[in-house]
Design a protein around this motif. Structure first.
Motif, mmCIF file in Angstrom:
data_model
loop_
_atom_site.group_PDB
_atom_site.id
_atom_site.type_symbol
_atom_site.label_atom_id
_atom_site.label_comp_id
_atom_site.label_asym_id
_atom_site.label_seq_id
_atom_site.Cartn_x
_atom_site.Cartn_y
_atom_site.Cartn_z
ATOM 1 N N ASN A 30 0.787 -1.196 -0.109
ATOM 2 C CA ASN A 30 -0.021 0.069 -0.108
ATOM 3 C C ASN A 30 0.834 1.223 -0.041
ATOM 4 O O ASN A 30 2.096 1.126 0.379
ATOM 5 N N ASN A 31 0.209 2.268 -0.380
ATOM 6 C CA ASN A 31 0.847 3.779 -0.366
ATOM 7 C C ASN A 31 2.226 3.856 -1.280
ATOM 8 O O ASN A 31 3.034 4.859 -0.891
ATOM 9 N N LEU A 32 2.373 3.090 -2.011
ATOM 10 C CA LEU A 32 3.969 3.087 -2.871
ATOM 11 C C LEU A 32 3.720 4.450 -3.653
ATOM 12 O O LEU A 32 4.757 5.238 -3.691
ATOM 13 N N GLN B 229 1.178 -0.256 10.552
ATOM 14 C CA GLN B 229 0.026 0.652 10.058
ATOM 15 C C GLN B 229 -0.078 1.625 11.493
ATOM 16 O O GLN B 229 -0.089 2.915 11.304
ATOM 17 N N LYS B 230 -0.168 0.899 12.632
ATOM 18 C CA LYS B 230 -0.451 1.528 13.677
ATOM 19 C C LYS B 230 0.387 2.738 14.021
ATOM 20 O O LYS B 230 0.125 3.864 14.579
ATOM 21 N N LYS B 231 2.035 2.064 13.994
ATOM 22 C CA LYS B 231 2.943 2.896 14.385
ATOM 23 C C LYS B 231 3.453 3.937 13.176
ATOM 24 O O LYS B 231 4.184 4.969 13.647
ATOM 25 N N GLY B 232 2.928 3.639 12.157
ATOM 26 C CA GLY B 232 3.238 4.435 11.029
ATOM 27 C C GLY B 232 4.711 4.349 10.352
ATOM 28 O O GLY B 232 5.233 5.101 9.680
ATOM 29 N N GLU B 233 5.052 3.078 10.647
ATOM 30 C CA GLU B 233 6.464 2.709 10.020
ATOM 31 C C GLU B 233 6.471 1.274 9.543
ATOM 32 O O GLU B 233 5.709 0.387 10.131
ATOM 33 N N ASN C 59 -8.961 -7.246 1.495
ATOM 34 C CA ASN C 59 -8.118 -6.870 2.613
ATOM 35 C C ASN C 59 -7.357 -5.392 2.466
ATOM 36 O O ASN C 59 -7.436 -4.668 3.337
ATOM 37 N N LYS C 60 -7.214 -4.918 0.976
ATOM 38 C CA LYS C 60 -6.701 -3.695 0.780
ATOM 39 C C LYS C 60 -7.764 -2.566 1.132
ATOM 40 O O LYS C 60 -7.343 -1.632 1.651
ATOM 41 N N GLN C 61 -8.882 -2.926 0.924
ATOM 42 C CA GLN C 61 -10.092 -1.845 1.125
ATOM 43 C C GLN C 61 -10.228 -1.750 2.621
ATOM 44 O O GLN C 61 -10.535 -0.634 3.381
ATOM 45 N N LYS C 62 -9.993 -2.747 3.460
ATOM 46 C CA LYS C 62 -10.082 -2.800 5.072
ATOM 47 C C LYS C 62 -9.109 -1.966 5.491
ATOM 48 O O LYS C 62 -9.078 -1.213 6.506
ATOM 49 N N GLU D 182 -7.136 2.939 7.756
ATOM 50 C CA GLU D 182 -6.042 4.021 7.788
ATOM 51 C C GLU D 182 -6.887 5.630 7.864
ATOM 52 O O GLU D 182 -6.532 6.505 8.472
ATOM 53 N N ALA D 183 -8.103 5.703 6.891
ATOM 54 C CA ALA D 183 -8.804 6.635 7.035
ATOM 55 C C ALA D 183 -9.369 7.096 8.312
ATOM 56 O O ALA D 183 -9.591 8.250 8.599
ATOM 57 N N SER D 184 -9.918 5.969 9.072
ATOM 58 C CA SER D 184 -10.608 6.254 10.336
ATOM 59 C C SER D 184 -9.678 6.598 11.261
ATOM 60 O O SER D 184 -10.051 7.443 12.368
#
Length: 674
Positions: free
Chosen positions: A557-559, A626-630, A663-666, A671-673
């Motif tokens: 994600n996010n590349l 994802q939670k840590k942002g790294e 899974n990508k949509q989840k 990430e948005a929430s």
């Protein structure tokens, strides 16, 4: 329809190849001549094959209309004849090989023949009973042909019978030598071809496998047995000692009638228009002289090609030679012509050889050096290649060893002995690598060497020797001398050549391996995945119980966002981190980068057994990253191969890809929430 076409083509091939033998069918059965008896048996075999082909043609044409009630009885009758002629081909083939191998009417030949008659009669009885008990086949309510298990049993027995015959024929072949061995081996191989093709015909009733097997078998017999006998009967006894391959053409003609045959021909002289066979050698020779001889030499050449001149020139002589120039491709070249009596008092052998190159070489070296073979010429051609040359008398195995002086290019006489082959066997354990000893012993079998050099110009073996504990590669090459009385055996050091070849192969292997690697991440690339997919798909298509596997499809994600905000260097590091995470989780399965941010893991073995735990481990790590942002955030989906539902690898991939997308949509929603 294709069934009929192949049968028709096979029939045409058989008629073209064997028309002369098919005509022999008219001979009286009681003929006393052994060779004619063999030809008669072979003609019976060919006739049964032709009948079988005709039945196959009719069956292929009519079976397409099996649902037409009025044709059913005809189709059934043709099917019966199909089996009858299969049995006849087996019976007549056995009668042929008995006549061919057991010319003395031995007990073994009779046992073989009686056994085949018993199998033939049992087959006919089975066909009679099939009408009531369906032992071999039946037609269902839709008039479709159905094979039964009895057919498989009977034809398997026939296969075993052919195999046993083939093995015994090979046993007989290896007890003979020369051309006789080749012919016996051809008969054995043909028997095996017939049996194997018949067996596979059982497995695939609607494919013309037995037709093709018969066609291949008769081509083998025609090429190596019957055609060979025909040549030998006409001319082999008279010109076998002439080294035909050294000459551009050899003519065998009747000195009185002029009827002739051209025995050898070099294709590079096709511009000289000459007949292969003819009725009047003297007339055709004059015609060819006018057409192809150099103008200044025509009158001289014509003087040698009359009946009177030939008779006079060979009178009280073993041979008579002369030369003149022949125009080849607009260039005059000297040819040497030699007459030689054939030995029967009525025929002459004329052989011609292009000696232009030899004359030029002799002129350049010296007018006094006119011998065709000398030690200096041997040294010039062999000294740079061989470390030693052995000159072995074929009759008694006496030998002389010539050592090569590579500095001066000269042959020097070394040791000599009375028994080359026995001494070689004694030395083999002392110098030959233990893994190559049996191979070298087989190569140095005198009888096998004689047989090999009857059909080939040279006989070669690469092997290893051990010198002071160091392994070196060596090549041994055996040839016959021009007079056929000696072996010339050269020994050559090829260690450097072999090592270079091994290095080249290693480089190729490394190059291929690099071509399957992704340069950025070090995991396998898209090409490697395609090769794996094709291999797995092939096994699935062949009906193999392929090992259980699962496919995990992943997407980083996010590349694009990283590339746009932090630059492509950061994006590359992100891709590397994604690949590393997948390799750590699926440690025992290959990981492939199949796109810019797309990965695939092909899960097998212990990873497959723990696939759900591994997928959960991957997703848990992704959520933590994802939670840590790294760290890498990778969407993933997995699907297992289901042999009852999946016909294509791509079907498994698509299910996994669909799960990955979910899974990508989840992950995006989380990430948005957040």
């Amino acid at each position: 329809m294709y069934y009929s076409v192949i049968a028709a083509l096979a029939l045409i091939v058989n008629l073209i190849l064997n028309w002369e033998y098919i005509k022999v069918f008219r001979l009286k059965v009681g003929t006393k001549d052994q060779r004619e008896q063999i030809k008669l048996r072979y003609s019976h075999f060919l006739a049964s094959i032709n009948c079988f082909y005709i039945v196959e043609i009719l069956w292929g044409l009519l079976y397409d209309y099996h649902d037409v009630a009025s044709l059913f009885s005809i189709i059934y009758s043709i099917t019966i004849f199909y089996f009858i002629f299969i049995l006849l081909t087996m019976l007549n083939w056995t009668r042929y090989i008995v006549a061919y191998l057991y010319r003395d009417g031995s007990i073994r030949g009779k046992v073989l023949l009686y056994s085949t008659w018993i199998m033939f009669i049992l087959g006919l009885i089975s066909l009679l009973l099939n009408r009531f008990y369906h032992l071999l086949f039946y037609f269902d309510e839709n008039h479709r042909y159905v094979a039964t298990h009895g057919r498989y049993l009977i034809f398997t027995i026939v296969l075993l019978y052919y195999v046993i015959i083939s093995v015994y024929e090979l046993f007989i072949a290896f007890r003979t030598f020369g051309r006789k061995r080749i012919r016996y081996m051809a008969v054995a191989i043909s028997s095996l071809i017939f049996g194997v093709s018949m067996f596979f015909q059982i497995l695939a009733s609607f494919f013309p496998l037995y037709i093709m097997g018969l066609m291949v078998g008769i081509c083998v017999v025609h090429s190596y047995v019957e055609a060979g006998h025909k040549k030998e009967k006409k001319i082999q006894d008279h010109i076998a000692s002439v080294m035909a391959q050294d000459y551009e053409a050899i003519y065998y003609f009747d000195i009185e009638t002029g009827e002739y045959m051209e025995f050898a021909r070099n294709p590079k002289y096709d511009s000289i228009d000459r007949s292969y066979v003819g009725k009047n050698f003297y007339h055709d020779a004059i015609v060819n002289i006018k057409h192809s001889v150099y103008p200044e030499d025509k009158e001289y050449a014509e003087s040698f090609f009359t009946k009177e001149a030939i008779s006079e020139n060979i009178k009280d002589r073993r041979s008579f030679s002369f030369k003149f120039r022949v125009v080849v491709a607009d260039t005059p070249r000297f040819f040497l012509f030699t007459y030689m009596p054939a030995g029967d008092g009525s025929h002459i052998i004329l052989y011609e050889k292009d000696i232009e190159d030899e004359l030029r070489a002799e002129k350049e070296i010296s007018e006094t050096q006119k011998r065709t073979v000398t030690f200096s010429q041997i040294a010039e051609s062999l000294a740079s290649n061989y470390d030693a040359i052995y000159y072995v008398v074929i009759e008694n195995s006496n030998y002389v060893n010539f050592e090569i002086n590579n500095i001066f290019g000269q042959l020097q006489v070394g040791q000599s002995g009375d028994e080359f082959f026995e001494e070689s066997y004694t030395n083999i354990p002392l110098i030959i690598h233990e893994q190559d000893r049996d191979m070298v012993k087989e190569f140095l079998d005198k009888d096998k060497m004689i047989t090999a050099l009857e059909t080939h110009k040279s006989y070669t073996l690469n092997y290893r020797i051990v010198v002071d504990g160091v392994v070196k590669y060596t090549r041994m090459i055996a040839r016959k001398s021009s007079d056929g009385t000696h072996f010339i055996i050269g020994v050559e050091n090829i260690d450097e050549e072999v090592k270079k070849e091994q290095e080249h192969l290693m480089a190729l292997k490394t190059e291929k391996e690099l071509a399957r690697r992704d340069e950025l991440t070090g995991v396998k690339n898209k090409n490697a995945y395609k090769e794996l997919e094709e291999s797995v798909q092939h096994n699935m298509d062949q009906g193999m119980d392929y090992l259980p596997y699962a496919i995990v499809v992943c997407d980083a994600n996010n590349l694009k966002k990283i590339n746009d905000t932090l630059g492509h260097v950061a994006g590359d590091e992100y891709i590397k981190a994604s690949a590393m995470l997948l390799c750590v989780v699926f440690a025992h399965s290959p990981v492939f980068r199949v796109g810019g941010d797309e990965f695939v893991a092909f899960v097998t073995g212990s990873d497959y057994a723990n696939r759900n735990e591994l997928l959960e481990k991957l997703r848990s790590q992704v959520l933590e990253n994802q939670k840590k942002g790294e760290g890498a955030v990778i969407a993933s989906g997995m699907a297992e191969y289901d042999p009852d539902k999946d016909n294509l690898v791509s079907e498994v991939f698509e299910r996994a890809d669909k799960q990955m997308y979910e899974n990508k949509q989840k992950l995006k929603a989380m990430e948005a929430s957040g």
